[in-house]
Design an enzyme around this catalytic site. Sequence first.
Site, PDB file in Angstrom:
ATOM      1  N   ASP A   1     -14.571  16.077  -6.945  1.00 25.70           N
ATOM      2  CA  ASP A   1     -13.147  16.169  -6.597  1.00 25.70           C
ATOM      3  C   ASP A   1     -12.984  16.340  -5.084  1.00 25.70           C
ATOM      4  O   ASP A   1     -13.863  16.889  -4.411  1.00 25.70           O
ATOM      5  CB  ASP A   1     -12.521  17.359  -7.353  1.00 25.70           C
ATOM      6  CG  ASP A   1     -11.010  17.297  -7.359  1.00 25.70           C
ATOM      7  OD1 ASP A   1     -10.436  16.216  -7.087  1.00 25.70           O
ATOM      8  OD2 ASP A   1     -10.379  18.332  -7.641  1.00 25.70           O
TER       9      ASP A   1
ATOM     10  N   GLY B   1      -9.355  12.408  -2.285  1.00 23.16           N
ATOM     11  CA  GLY B   1      -8.011  12.135  -1.766  1.00 23.16           C
ATOM     12  C   GLY B   1      -7.679  13.039  -0.589  1.00 23.16           C
ATOM     13  O   GLY B   1      -7.176  12.593   0.445  1.00 23.16           O
TER      14      GLY B   1
ATOM     15  N   HIS C   1     -12.603   7.633  -1.554  1.00 19.14           N
ATOM     16  CA  HIS C   1     -13.453   7.230  -2.678  1.00 19.14           C
ATOM     17  C   HIS C   1     -14.711   6.511  -2.174  1.00 19.14           C
ATOM     18  O   HIS C   1     -15.803   6.700  -2.702  1.00 19.14           O
ATOM     19  CB  HIS C   1     -12.670   6.343  -3.651  1.00 19.14           C
ATOM     20  CG  HIS C   1     -11.540   7.062  -4.328  1.00 19.14           C
ATOM     21  ND1 HIS C   1     -11.679   8.325  -4.875  1.00 19.14           N
ATOM     22  CD2 HIS C   1     -10.238   6.712  -4.542  1.00 19.14           C
ATOM     23  CE1 HIS C   1     -10.515   8.711  -5.395  1.00 19.14           C
ATOM     24  NE2 HIS C   1      -9.633   7.753  -5.191  1.00 19.14           N
TER      25      HIS C   1
ATOM     26  N   GLU D   1      -7.696   9.975 -17.939  1.00 19.77           N
ATOM     27  CA  GLU D   1      -6.373  10.252 -17.361  1.00 19.77           C
ATOM     28  C   GLU D   1      -6.179   9.534 -16.020  1.00 19.77           C
ATOM     29  O   GLU D   1      -5.055   9.412 -15.534  1.00 19.77           O
ATOM     30  CB  GLU D   1      -6.189  11.765 -17.133  1.00 19.77           C
ATOM     31  CG  GLU D   1      -6.005  12.579 -18.402  1.00 19.77           C
ATOM     32  CD  GLU D   1      -7.273  12.705 -19.241  1.00 19.77           C
ATOM     33  OE1 GLU D   1      -8.375  12.818 -18.660  1.00 19.77           O
ATOM     34  OE2 GLU D   1      -7.168  12.653 -20.483  1.00 19.77           O
TER      35      GLU D   1
ATOM     36  N   TRP E   1      -6.207   6.540 -15.275  1.00 20.52           N
ATOM     37  CA  TRP E   1      -5.431   5.284 -15.352  1.00 20.52           C
ATOM     38  C   TRP E   1      -3.997   5.495 -14.877  1.00 20.52           C
ATOM     39  O   TRP E   1      -3.315   4.543 -14.516  1.00 20.52           O
ATOM     40  CB  TRP E   1      -5.394   4.750 -16.792  1.00 20.52           C
ATOM     41  CG  TRP E   1      -6.733   4.343 -17.319  1.00 20.52           C
ATOM     42  CD1 TRP E   1      -7.448   4.981 -18.283  1.00 20.52           C
ATOM     43  CD2 TRP E   1      -7.522   3.202 -16.940  1.00 20.52           C
ATOM     44  NE1 TRP E   1      -8.634   4.309 -18.520  1.00 20.52           N
ATOM     45  CE2 TRP E   1      -8.695   3.217 -17.707  1.00 20.52           C
ATOM     46  CE3 TRP E   1      -7.341   2.164 -16.005  1.00 20.52           C
ATOM     47  CZ2 TRP E   1      -9.699   2.255 -17.585  1.00 20.52           C
ATOM     48  CZ3 TRP E   1      -8.334   1.202 -15.880  1.00 20.52           C
ATOM     49  CH2 TRP E   1      -9.499   1.249 -16.665  1.00 20.52           C
TER      50      TRP E   1
ATOM     51  N   ARG F   1      -3.029   6.855 -12.228  1.00 18.23           N
ATOM     52  CA  ARG F   1      -2.923   6.815 -10.758  1.00 18.23           C
ATOM     53  C   ARG F   1      -2.284   5.494 -10.323  1.00 18.23           C
ATOM     54  O   ARG F   1      -2.240   4.540 -11.102  1.00 18.23           O
ATOM     55  CB  ARG F   1      -4.308   6.965 -10.134  1.00 18.23           C
ATOM     56  CG  ARG F   1      -4.871   8.337 -10.424  1.00 18.23           C
ATOM     57  CD  ARG F   1      -5.993   8.701  -9.503  1.00 18.23           C
ATOM     58  NE  ARG F   1      -6.357  10.087  -9.730  1.00 18.23           N
ATOM     59  CZ  ARG F   1      -7.024  10.834  -8.882  1.00 18.23           C
ATOM     60  NH1 ARG F   1      -7.433  10.330  -7.739  1.00 18.23           N
ATOM     61  NH2 ARG F   1      -7.306  12.080  -9.167  1.00 18.23           N
TER      62      ARG F   1
ATOM     63  N   LEU G   1     -35.146  10.341 -12.756  1.00 16.91           N
ATOM     64  CA  LEU G   1     -33.832  10.941 -13.043  1.00 16.91           C
ATOM     65  C   LEU G   1     -33.011  10.042 -13.972  1.00 16.91           C
ATOM     66  O   LEU G   1     -32.963   8.825 -13.788  1.00 16.91           O
ATOM     67  CB  LEU G   1     -33.083  11.106 -11.715  1.00 16.91           C
ATOM     68  CG  LEU G   1     -31.642  11.628 -11.796  1.00 16.91           C
ATOM     69  CD1 LEU G   1     -31.617  13.117 -12.104  1.00 16.91           C
ATOM     70  CD2 LEU G   1     -30.895  11.363 -10.487  1.00 16.91           C
TER      71      LEU G   1
ATOM     72  N   SER H   1     -10.911  19.871 -16.461  1.00 14.09           N
ATOM     73  CA  SER H   1     -10.170  18.596 -16.440  1.00 14.09           C
ATOM     74  C   SER H   1     -10.646  17.612 -17.509  1.00 14.09           C
ATOM     75  O   SER H   1     -10.883  16.433 -17.216  1.00 14.09           O
ATOM     76  CB  SER H   1     -10.253  17.951 -15.051  1.00 14.09           C
ATOM     77  OG  SER H   1      -9.668  18.774 -14.082  1.00 14.09           O
TER      78      SER H   1
END
Length: 242
Positions: free
Chosen positions: A14, A17, A31, A61, A63, A65, A125, A190
């Site tokens: 997060d 933005g 991003h 969720e 989508w 944006r 990994l 979230s």
Amino acid sequence: MTPTLPDHIAIIMDGNGRWASDRGLPKVHGHRAGARSLRRIIEECDRLDVSYLTVFAFSTENWSRPPDEVDALMALMAEFSRSEADDLRNQGVRVIPMGSIDELPAMARMGLRSLAELTASGEGLTLLLAVNYGGRSDLARAARRLAEECLKGHVRPEEIDGRVLGEYLLSYPHPDPDLIIRTGGEWRLSNFYLFQAAYAEFFSSPVYWPDFGPEHLAAALQAYAGRQRRFGGRPTDDSEGG
Ligand code: FPP
């Protein structure tokens, strides 16, 4: 006793933005910088010998944006899948997209699928890329599939417990996360790994994801090493109290 190093780290990336806004840039720049940060953290987890890394790259969720931001994120996934494929394969990283990948635009869907194919034999990994993933839809899908199995007579309702339900989740057969890190300073799941997070340790870092580097990961790992995980039981050394 809590092992010093988590076997499975999951990250809610997060702050992209806000990172961009602080610089007067459009969000997509945040991003893009976030994708570079992801590359550094994959490298570091691999170097540290962490077995699993999950990153929450796009939620069910997200989508909602603005369409240009969603398009930019999809383009970024496609680009990341293409540009990093060879390096990740050479590094032995196995990439597994996790979420409703079929619903993604063709470029992102095909890019992620081919990245998964190309890296499938990786023995280092394991990177679980949570894309179009939501904890509630993961649980709803598992419930639906279990109900179908019951109707077919393959599963009896009384057999369903936490272990069985876990086997129907998208993360199966990979282990639950030991440590969940959220960057950007918030303290929320979230809709990420709702079931799988049951006994995870949580670490919130104030650092925005594009700035999150190996030194910030080290701080999270140091905090993890100091935690005493009980999984609902008593501490092994009773002198610690209740
Ligand atoms: C949250 O930051 C971040 C996202 C919704 C997307 C995360 C995606 C990346 C890091 C891109 C790289 C991923 C891949 C797989 C190439 P935010 O925009 O909500 O930040 P804010 O809270 O500061 O607005």
